[in-house]
Design an enzyme around this catalytic site. Structure first.
Site, PDB file in Angstrom:
ATOM      1  N   HIS A  55       3.929  -9.640  17.205  1.00 58.88           N
ATOM      2  CA  HIS A  55       4.667 -10.856  17.950  1.00 58.88           C
ATOM      3  C   HIS A  55       5.945 -11.104  17.362  1.00 58.88           C
ATOM      4  CE1 HIS A  55       5.634 -15.101  18.477  1.00 58.88           C
ATOM      5  NE2 HIS A  55       5.061 -14.903  19.600  1.00 58.88           N
ATOM      6  N   LYS A  76       9.738 -11.668  26.816  1.00 56.78           N
ATOM      7  CA  LYS A  76       9.935 -10.941  25.654  1.00 56.78           C
ATOM      8  C   LYS A  76       9.980  -9.568  26.152  1.00 56.78           C
ATOM      9  CE  LYS A  76       7.022 -14.334  23.087  1.00 56.78           C
ATOM     10  NZ  LYS A  76       5.549 -14.553  22.703  1.00 56.78           N
ATOM     11  N   GLU A  97       0.945  -1.139   0.059  1.00 58.45           N
ATOM     12  CA  GLU A  97       0.022   0.003   0.002  1.00 58.45           C
ATOM     13  C   GLU A  97       0.821   1.291   0.116  1.00 58.45           C
ATOM     14  OE1 GLU A  97      -3.121   0.028  -0.536  1.00 58.45           O
ATOM     15  OE2 GLU A  97      -3.587  -2.310  -0.607  1.00 58.45           O
TER      16      GLU A  97
END
Length: 275
Positions: free
Chosen positions: A197, A238, A44
């Site tokens: 993620h 994380k 895009e």
């Protein structure tokens, strides 16, 4: 203040629907070190250099739009012809990439493909252009999940053999975190899914990011990673246990330009591009 390596994640709708200019500002001025997006975040951006996207309405009837050759993204309308122009532009580039693969041994990855497309678009309105110009990698592990994937599919019939190696990019992306310089890492993630993620998982490889800001409207109660609060990422390693992460429950198209204006842009000094 603490210097850190900055990872930016953004979903494709943010390029389609309103913060492309803010994201481009960060790439143009080398304010982020690497990024992750989805296929739409690449295509895009490139298509907007070729043809216009139009303002419509969230409630326009799908059947009526389909009969007129219009595709709806939220309240934005994109004519089918835009994707025809994209196909005409990208096919010769894929042919050249295949030639370089076969004759020069070039191994293409999603991130090197994005740089190549940024080089070829040669338009300063493009995020991909500035990513190439300033050698800021954009990782796109789901690069086939969009019009780019359609083009790669069509290309297998016209001129088969092009290979896009995901494994090399996984290694490179994880190394961005493991070998981060400066040593600390900060993650800014707009939206969820793959863009969220992939960055969080890379930082798992170094026992967590030092700083984290999530901006999305998703709730955690369906168990999705997209809606998960930062504390869930802490449980996986994380985000570091001593970090003070923040989740902003808001529409990123409204909030992110304000965040950029009050942080990155406050002490902005133009930097020369690397190329």
């Amino acid at each position: 203040s603490v210097r850190c390596k900055i990872f930016l994640g953004f979903t494709s709708n943010l390029i389609s629907s309103g913060v492309r200019e803010s994201i481009r500002f960060l790439f143009q001025n080398r304010m982020v070190d690497c990024a992750v997006t989805t296929a739409g975040g690449i295509e895009e951006d490139l298509i907007k250099c070729m043809a216009s996207t139009y303002l419509g309405d969230f409630h326009l009837e799908g059947k009526a739009l389909r009969s007129k050759g219009l595709n709806r993204i939220g309240n934005m309308l994109i004519p089918n012809d835009n994707y025809c122009k994209f196909e005409d532009w990208i096919m010769p580039i894929l042919d050249q990439m295949l030639k370089e693969q076969n004759e020069e041994g070039v191994v293409w990855t999603p991130s090197s493909m994005v740089w190549r497309l940024g080089k070829e678009i040669n338009n300063p309105e493009s995020v991909c252009y500035w990513a190439y110009k300033n050698q800021i990698p954009i990782y796109c592990p789901a690069i086939t999940d969009g019009s780019i994937g359609d083009m790669l599919y069509f290309h297998t019939f016209k001129n088969p053999g092009l290979v896009i190696d995901l494994v090399q990019d996984v290694r490179r992306m994880n190394d961005e975190a493991v070998h981060a310089s400066p040593r600390k890492t900060g993650i800014i993630i707009l939206g969820g899914g793959v863009a969220k993620h992939h960055i969080c998982n890379a930082n798992l490889m170094r026992n967590g990011a030092d700083f984290a800001v999530f901006v999305n409207t998703a709730a955690e109660f369906d168990g999705s990673d997209s809606g998960a609060r930062p504390d869930e990422a802490v449980s996986w390693g994380k985000i570091r246990m001593d970090a003070t992460p923040v989740k902003v429950y808001a529409d990123a198209t409204l909030v992110f330009p304000l965040l950029v204006a009050q942080t990155f842009a406050v002490n902005w000094v133009p930097k020369p591009s690397l190329n």
